[in-house]
Every structure is written in structure tokens, then in C-alpha cells.
Design a protein around this motif. Structure first.
Motif, PDB file in Angstrom:
ATOM      1  N   ASP A 220       0.853  -1.188   0.000  1.00  0.00           N
ATOM      2  CA  ASP A 220       0.000   0.000   0.000  1.00  0.00           C
ATOM      3  C   ASP A 220       0.891   1.241   0.000  1.00  0.00           C
ATOM      4  O   ASP A 220       1.733   1.413   0.894  1.00  0.00           O
ATOM      5  N   THR A 221       0.718   2.111  -0.992  1.00  0.00           N
ATOM      6  CA  THR A 221       1.641   3.234  -1.196  1.00  0.00           C
ATOM      7  C   THR A 221       0.876   4.511  -1.489  1.00  0.00           C
ATOM      8  O   THR A 221      -0.109   4.503  -2.232  1.00  0.00           O
ATOM      9  N   ASP A 222       1.346   5.614  -0.923  1.00  0.00           N
ATOM     10  CA  ASP A 222       0.804   6.926  -1.269  1.00  0.00           C
ATOM     11  C   ASP A 222       1.526   7.392  -2.534  1.00  0.00           C
ATOM     12  O   ASP A 222       2.706   7.752  -2.498  1.00  0.00           O
ATOM     13  N   VAL A 223       0.811   7.357  -3.658  1.00  0.00           N
ATOM     14  CA  VAL A 223       1.420   7.679  -4.942  1.00  0.00           C
ATOM     15  C   VAL A 223       1.891   9.130  -4.971  1.00  0.00           C
ATOM     16  O   VAL A 223       2.968   9.439  -5.502  1.00  0.00           O
ATOM     17  N   ALA A 224       1.114  10.031  -4.404  1.00  0.00           N
ATOM     18  CA  ALA A 224       1.506  11.445  -4.392  1.00  0.00           C
ATOM     19  C   ALA A 224       2.818  11.635  -3.637  1.00  0.00           C
ATOM     20  O   ALA A 224       3.714  12.368  -4.080  1.00  0.00           O
ATOM     21  N   ASP A 225       2.942  10.980  -2.490  1.00  0.00           N
ATOM     22  CA  ASP A 225       4.178  11.091  -1.704  1.00  0.00           C
ATOM     23  C   ASP A 225       5.362  10.489  -2.458  1.00  0.00           C
ATOM     24  O   ASP A 225       6.473  11.035  -2.437  1.00  0.00           O
ATOM     25  N   LEU A 226       5.119   9.360  -3.148  1.00  0.00           N
ATOM     26  CA  LEU A 226       6.179   8.726  -3.942  1.00  0.00           C
ATOM     27  C   LEU A 226       6.634   9.653  -5.065  1.00  0.00           C
ATOM     28  O   LEU A 226       7.837   9.817  -5.305  1.00  0.00           O
ATOM     29  N   VAL A 227       5.676  10.280  -5.743  1.00  0.00           N
ATOM     30  CA  VAL A 227       6.014  11.202  -6.836  1.00  0.00           C
ATOM     31  C   VAL A 227       6.814  12.381  -6.307  1.00  0.00           C
ATOM     32  O   VAL A 227       7.819  12.793  -6.914  1.00  0.00           O
ATOM     33  N   ARG A 228       6.397  12.937  -5.173  1.00  0.00           N
ATOM     34  CA  ARG A 228       7.144  14.058  -4.593  1.00  0.00           C
ATOM     35  C   ARG A 228       8.573  13.658  -4.254  1.00  0.00           C
ATOM     36  O   ARG A 228       9.535  14.389  -4.534  1.00  0.00           O
ATOM     37  N   SER A 229       8.729  12.494  -3.636  1.00  0.00           N
ATOM     38  CA  SER A 229      10.061  12.036  -3.222  1.00  0.00           C
ATOM     39  C   SER A 229      10.980  11.818  -4.420  1.00  0.00           C
ATOM     40  O   SER A 229      12.123  12.277  -4.436  1.00  0.00           O
ATOM     41  N   VAL A 230      10.481  11.122  -5.435  1.00  0.00           N
ATOM     42  CA  VAL A 230      11.301  10.842  -6.622  1.00  0.00           C
ATOM     43  C   VAL A 230      11.627  12.135  -7.361  1.00  0.00           C
ATOM     44  O   VAL A 230      12.763  12.342  -7.801  1.00  0.00           O
ATOM     45  N   SER A 231      10.641  13.011  -7.487  1.00  0.00           N
ATOM     46  CA  SER A 231      10.852  14.270  -8.203  1.00  0.00           C
ATOM     47  C   SER A 231      11.872  15.150  -7.487  1.00  0.00           C
ATOM     48  O   SER A 231      12.716  15.794  -8.133  1.00  0.00           O
ATOM     49  N   SER A 232      11.795  15.180  -6.150  1.00  0.00           N
ATOM     50  CA  SER A 232      12.749  15.977  -5.375  1.00  0.00           C
ATOM     51  C   SER A 232      14.174  15.476  -5.561  1.00  0.00           C
ATOM     52  O   SER A 232      15.100  16.262  -5.786  1.00  0.00           O
ATOM     53  N   ALA A 233      14.349  14.140  -5.494  1.00  0.00           N
ATOM     54  CA  ALA A 233      15.684  13.559  -5.670  1.00  0.00           C
ATOM     55  C   ALA A 233      16.200  13.809  -7.085  1.00  0.00           C
ATOM     56  O   ALA A 233      17.381  14.125  -7.294  1.00  0.00           O
ATOM     57  N   PHE A 234      15.300  13.692  -8.074  1.00  0.00           N
ATOM     58  CA  PHE A 234      15.707  13.895  -9.469  1.00  0.00           C
ATOM     59  C   PHE A 234      16.086  15.348  -9.712  1.00  0.00           C
ATOM     60  O   PHE A 234      17.068  15.643 -10.406  1.00  0.00           O
ATOM     61  N   ALA A 235      15.317  16.278  -9.138  1.00  0.00           N
ATOM     62  CA  ALA A 235      15.606  17.704  -9.298  1.00  0.00           C
ATOM     63  C   ALA A 235      16.954  18.057  -8.684  1.00  0.00           C
ATOM     64  O   ALA A 235      17.739  18.823  -9.251  1.00  0.00           O
TER      65      ALA A 235
END
Length: 368
Positions: A220-235
């Protein structure tokens, strides 16, 4: 073999000459009878389908009508083997259709004997393998293209790693160490190592996808939180601005998925947007939930993707711009991971330009 043919065979006495003749006539393979001087004496429907000649056009003529000019030296050795009683098995060669088209053929040729055992002719069973040949040629072309692109993509970050490590070594050897310069070298080495890791990961994914060994571990995963985390690391790694818009509460954007694999999908889409988007324009990422589905979209403001390329770019080793870095695996891997989750990935063309990739996933993972 059609229904009428089966019914016709059923009306014949098993293994009677008529029964055997009907089997030959109904075969999809080209079955040709010929004398030892090459004169065609029988010609089935399969031969007509493959070579284009009707029986009345072929029977009585020499088998050489099927042989291209650059393969005529094949016939004499084959007939010599047949006269010795030898069989020619699965001989792959080229033959010519009535219209002049060249056909890749696999043919088995057997000597035919009379009641006294004397060799009086030959039977040839040929199968059109043009499609297999073309598929093999395409696979070889893709392999060569992949090796070329992968070698280039590996060489570039490796050259950076080597050069920056040399510089760092010189800086560290000086009496007064310039820590800012050493840090700059280390950062560039890490970025190059990240590129190498990403390329190797994609190659491994392709191997696992092709062999059906890419397995999902859903939680069970919060997709919004996952997107924020990946996007922050990528940025942070890329130095490129990424704007994430996820207005809904966390409970609305939760889904059962493999977070590691969806992390990879997001990273691949961001990487694609970075390569093809405008250098000064931010990447926009939107997260939405609707009923039983949750979606995220990655949008760039580059030149966009031509309509005739919008399906091809999801194929392995396809790149929208051959001058752009990469081996053309990111979008293919992303699509395969999304499909394994029972989801979809779509490409949109915003009116004001750019490209927008939309990934939609079932919240409960039930469709995978």
C-alpha cells in the motif's frame, strides 16, 4: 487444412493412393516431384501459393525456373547427392517467385525409388521462411544498434569519471587542498556513476521483461508522496526545476503497487522530459485520483512528438531524437512496468506544445 479438405480425406480409404495424394495437395508446404534431370512432374497447391506458378505453368518445365541467377551452382551438387541415394535435409537457400520476388526457403529433398529400388526422381518439400529471416535480420540490426548506442552511452560517463578522478587525485596531492574543486570533481563522478547505474538497471529490466522474470512486490503506497520524493531527488541530481501538483489528500492517492518499480517509471519519465524538454522550462508533474484509479502525468515543454512517432517511442531502442543521449529503453521499460500493474500509459500533445505522459494505475492492483 480446411473443413472441406478434412471431410474429403475422411471419405477416402486410409493410406490409399488417393488419400496420400489428398494430403500432399492440401499441405501448406510446397511439395514438388521432379525427375533426375530437374523436370517438374508434380506441383501441389502449396507450391502454387509459395512460388506463384499454377500447375499447368510449372509441370514439364525445369526446376531451374525457381532458382535465381546467383544460385544456379546449387543444383548440380544436389542432384549428384540424390543420384547417390542421399537426402538433403532442411537446406536453406533462396528461390524466385513467378513475379521475380526472392523468397527464403528451407527445403528437404529426398530421392524417389521405383519398386526395384532404382532412383527415378526426387521429391522436394519447401517451406517459406522469409518472415523468419526478416525477423532474424531485424533482431541482428537492433542488436548492432543497441551495442553501438550502449557503448557510446557507457563511454561518456566513464570518461567523465576517469577524468574527474584524475583531477581529484592532483588536487589532493597538493600541499594546500582546494576542497571546493575536489567536491566539484566528486559530484561530477557521482552524477556519471548515476548515469551508469541507470543504464545498467534498464538493461537488466529489459532482460527480465523479455524472459518474464520481472516480478512485482506490491504494498500500500501513497502515490503522491512517492512522486514528490522521486521528483525531489531527481531535481537535486539534475539541477532542473520540477513542479509537483498533488492537491488531493493522501488517502485519495493510495494504491497497491510495487513502489520500487513505479519509482523507476517516474524516474524514466522525468529523464525523458529532461532530455527533450526546453532547457530553461520546468517539468510539471500532476497527481490525481478518480474512483478506483490513481494517475500521475509528467509534462515537458519541448518540441513535442510527431503523431507517427507516438507509438514507436515505446518500442525498445527507439528514440524520438537520435541526437539525444540514451539508448531508447526508458519509455519501453516504463510501459512494461505499468502494464504489469494492470495500468496504462498514454501520450498527450498539449495545445501549447511539449509532451505529456499520463500513467493510470488501479488502486487495488486487481487487474495485474
Amino acid at each position: 487444412m480446411g473443413v472441406e479438405t478434412r471431410e474429403s480425406l475422411g471419405a477416402l480409404s486410409p493410406w490409399s493412393p488417393e488419400f496420400l495424394a489428398a494430403i500432399v495437395e492440401s499441405s501448406d508446404d510446397a511439395i514438388i516431384g521432379k525427375t533426375l534431370d530437374g523436370t517438374i512432374i508434380s506441383w501441389n497447391r502449396g507450391a502454387e501459393r509459395i512460388y506463384g506458378y499454377r500447375p499447368e505453368e510449372a509441370i514439364g518445365r525445369n526446376i531451374s525456373i525457381l532458382v535465381p541467377a546467383d544460385h544456379t551452382d546449387e543444383l548440380a551438387p544436389i542432384f549428384e547427392r540424390l543420384r547417390r541415394g542421399e537426402r538433403v535435409d532442411h537446406y536453406q537457400t533462396v528461390r524466385v517467385h513467378k513475379d521475380g520476388k526472392r523468397i527464403a526457403i528451407s527445403v528437404t529433398i529426398s530421392p524417389v525409388r521405383d519398386e526395384q529400388g532404382k532412383i527415378i526422381g526426387a521429391s522436394a518439400v519447401g517451406r517459406d521462411i522469409t518472415a523468419q529471416h526478416e525477423a532474424t535480420k531485424e533482431a541482428l540490426r537492433m542488436r548492432e544498434e543497441f551495442i553501438s548506442i550502449a557503448a557510446h552511452e557507457l563511454r561518456t560517463p566513464l570518461a567523465t569519471v576517469f577524468a574527474r578522478l584524475q583531477l581529484a587525485e592532483r588536487h589532493l596531492a597538493r600541499p594546500e587542498i582546494d576542497m571546493a574543486a575536489v567536491l566539484r570533481d566528486v559530484v561530477l563522478v557521482r552524477q556519471s556513476a548515476d548515469r551508469l547505474r541507470l543504464l545498467v538497471d534498464r538493461l537488466l529490466d529489459i532482460s527480465h521483461i523479455s524472459s518474464g522474470r520481472l516480478e512485482l512486490e506490491k504494498v500500500d503506497t501513497d502515490v503522491a508522496d512517492l512522486v514528490r520524493s522521486v521528483s525531489s531527488a531527481f531535481a537535486e541530481t539534475s539541477g532542473h526545476a520540477i513542479r509537483v501538483n498533488a492537491p488531493q489528500p493522501p488517502e485519495a492517492t493510495r494504491a497497491s503497487l510495487d513502489a520500487v518499480r513505479i519509482d523507476e517509471v517516474i524516474t524514466n519519465l522525468l529523464d525523458n522530459a529532461l532530455k527533450y524538454g526546453g532547457p530553461g522550462d520546468p517539468i510539471d508533474v500532476d497527481v490525481r485520483a478518480d474512483g478506483a484509479e490513481v494517475s500521475f502525468a509528467v509534462r515537458d515543454r519541448g518540441p513535442g512528438i510527431a503523431p507517427d512517432q507516438r507509438e514507436r517511442i515505446f518500442q525498445p531502442f527507439e528514440r524520438g531524437d537520435t541526437k539525444a543521449p540514451g539508448v531508447g529503453l526508458g519509455l519501453h521499460v516504463a510501459r512494461e512496468i505499468v502494464l504489469l500493474h494492470g495500468g496504462t500509459i498514454a501520450l498527450e500533445a498539449p495545445p501549447d506544445g511539449g509532451a505529456r505522459f499520463v500513467v493510470t494505475l488501479p488502486k487495488d492492483g486487481a487487474r495485474s
